[in-house]
Design an enzyme around this catalytic site. Structure first.
Site, PDB file in Angstrom:
ATOM      1  N   ASN A   9      -3.619  -7.837 -50.361  1.00 48.20           N
ATOM      2  CA  ASN A   9      -2.491  -7.387 -49.538  1.00 48.20           C
ATOM      3  C   ASN A   9      -1.246  -7.456 -50.415  1.00 48.20           C
ATOM      4  OD1 ASN A   9      -0.453  -7.000 -47.712  1.00 48.20           O
ATOM      5  ND2 ASN A   9      -0.828  -8.875 -46.534  1.00 48.20           N
ATOM      6  N   LYS A  11       1.666  -6.479 -49.793  1.00 48.64           N
ATOM      7  CA  LYS A  11       2.910  -6.632 -49.018  1.00 48.64           C
ATOM      8  C   LYS A  11       3.956  -5.625 -49.532  1.00 48.64           C
ATOM      9  CE  LYS A  11       1.482 -11.283 -48.036  1.00 48.64           C
ATOM     10  NZ  LYS A  11       1.803 -12.681 -47.771  1.00 48.64           N
ATOM     11  N   HIS A  94      -0.858  -9.348 -39.023  1.00 53.46           N
ATOM     12  CA  HIS A  94      -0.464 -10.301 -40.055  1.00 53.46           C
ATOM     13  C   HIS A  94       0.691 -11.155 -39.537  1.00 53.46           C
ATOM     14  CE1 HIS A  94       0.954 -12.013 -43.801  1.00 53.46           C
ATOM     15  NE2 HIS A  94      -0.218 -11.688 -44.317  1.00 53.46           N
ATOM     16  N   GLU A  96       3.299 -12.175 -40.871  1.00 53.63           N
ATOM     17  CA  GLU A  96       4.644 -11.685 -41.218  1.00 53.63           C
ATOM     18  C   GLU A  96       5.092 -10.600 -40.236  1.00 53.63           C
ATOM     19  OE1 GLU A  96       3.723 -10.877 -45.299  1.00 53.63           O
ATOM     20  OE2 GLU A  96       3.627 -13.026 -45.699  1.00 53.63           O
ATOM     21  N   GLU A 167      -5.563 -16.920 -41.587  1.00 51.26           N
ATOM     22  CA  GLU A 167      -4.448 -17.151 -42.493  1.00 51.26           C
ATOM     23  C   GLU A 167      -3.503 -18.187 -41.890  1.00 51.26           C
ATOM     24  OE1 GLU A 167      -4.008 -13.671 -45.474  1.00 51.26           O
ATOM     25  OE2 GLU A 167      -2.544 -13.454 -43.871  1.00 51.26           O
ATOM     26  N   GLY A 173       2.003 -17.746 -49.138  1.00 51.69           N
ATOM     27  CA  GLY A 173       3.112 -17.606 -50.078  1.00 51.69           C
ATOM     28  C   GLY A 173       3.780 -18.925 -50.438  1.00 51.69           C
ATOM     29  N   SER A 213      -2.483 -18.410 -50.246  1.00 52.06           N
ATOM     30  CA  SER A 213      -2.432 -18.959 -51.606  1.00 52.06           C
ATOM     31  C   SER A 213      -3.808 -19.012 -52.286  1.00 52.06           C
ATOM     32  CB  SER A 213      -1.762 -20.334 -51.600  1.00 52.06           C
ATOM     33  OG  SER A 213      -0.441 -20.246 -51.102  1.00 52.06           O
TER      34      SER A 213
HETATM   35  P1  13P Z   1      -0.478 -15.383 -50.432  1.00 46.89           P
HETATM   36  O1  13P Z   1      -1.811 -15.213 -51.092  1.00 46.89           O
HETATM   37  O2  13P Z   1       0.667 -14.884 -51.257  1.00 46.89           O
HETATM   38  O3  13P Z   1      -0.291 -16.779 -49.933  1.00 46.89           O
HETATM   39  O4  13P Z   1      -0.484 -14.446 -49.130  1.00 46.89           O
HETATM   40  C1  13P Z   1      -1.548 -14.501 -48.274  1.00 46.89           C
HETATM   41  C2  13P Z   1      -1.447 -13.389 -47.316  1.00 46.89           C
HETATM   42  O5  13P Z   1      -0.561 -13.361 -46.484  1.00 46.89           O
HETATM   43  C3  13P Z   1      -2.418 -12.290 -47.414  1.00 46.89           C
HETATM   44  O6  13P Z   1      -2.344 -11.447 -46.318  1.00 46.89           O
END
Ligand code: 13P
Length: 249
Positions: A9, A11, A94, A96, A167, A173, A213
């Site tokens: 992903n 983003k 997601h 976010e 997640e 992140g 992560s």
């Molecule tokens: P990170 O791997 O940067 O922690 O993000 C995970 C994520 O949100 C994947 O959708």
């Protein structure tokens, strides 16, 4: 035996030329057929990335979709637009999007239904905040998301079209990864919830990813856990680390 699925992903990262450069550099190194590999770039880069991967085993995913087919929804992208760009998978729910764009479970459910209607695969994200984990509410929160996000989804549909991604928000992140035990415990719980909502056979076959992560250094341990069938990778999917994650074994 569940086939592993590793998705990147991206983003809101990479311009068109950066996407092209990156995919060109990694795609030659991704040569697996026992794992599904999916790249989820920004909408702008979908078409270009598709051109670079369409002759390989790597599949294209989107990070979002609107639940209406078309119309006056400025700034939104329809499922037919995604299909026309070569998309086969779509991330939905997601954290976010839930957090910054006010996506409710009702909206997530509408998007899941649209993805199913057009026979794409939904990567449905669920997970708890740190506060919810500290209050020991994480199982309740995740169960609640599953029940609401999968409302009215039939057995046939979940079997064919749904992948679940666990997640934990506190691990996204942040560089803090859930321990393999914590990730396994929740993925097992998700499987048992699916068994309650559907049946044992569906639960046994549904694929559940872990995201938060994931990096080359922890991928093998996480992916070796019994109920973890893949990874949804954020930051590390923007670097050559993604190749190492895909080749974890
Ligand atoms: P990170 O791997 O940067 O922690 O993000 C995970 C994520 O949100 C994947 O959708």
């Amino acid at each position: 035996m569940r086939k592993k699925i590793i998705a990147g992903n991206w983003k809101m990262n990479y311009t068109l030329s950066q996407a092209e450069e990156f995919v060109t550099s990694i795609v030659k190194q991704i040569n697996v057929d026992d794992i599904d590999v999916v790249l989820c770039p920004n909408f702008v880069s979908l078409d270009r990335v598709y051109d670079l991967i369409c002759q390989t085993n790597v599949k294209l995913g989107a990070q979002n979709v609107h639940y209406e087919d078309k119309g006056a929804y400025t700034g939104e992208t329809s499922i037919d637009m995604l299909i026309s760009a070569g998309v086969e998978y779509c991330i939905v729910g997601h954290s976010e999007r839930r957090q910054y764009f006010n996506e409710t479970d009702e909206i997530v459910n509408k998007k899941v239904k649209k993805i199913i209607e057009k026979d794409l695969k939904a990567i449905l994200c669920v997970g708890e905040t740190l506060e919810q984990r500290n209050n020991n509410e994480m199982f309740k929160v995740v169960e609640d998301q599953l029940v609401k996000d999968l409302k009215d989804i039939t057995k046939e549909q979940i079997k064919r079209n749904i992948i679940i991604a666990y997640e934990p928000i506190w691990a996204i992140g942040t560089g803090v990864t859930a321990t393999s035990m914590q990730a396994q415990e929740m993925c097992k719980f998700i499987r048992s919830t699916i068994a309650k909502m559907y049946n044992e056979n569906i639960a046994e076959n549904i694929r559940i990813q872990y995201g938060g992560s994931v990096k080359a250094s922890n991928a093998k341990e996480l992916l070796s856990m019994e109920d973890i069938d893949g990874a949804l990778v954020g930051g590390a999917s923007l670097t050559n680390d993604f190749v190492a994650i895909v080749n974890y074994d």
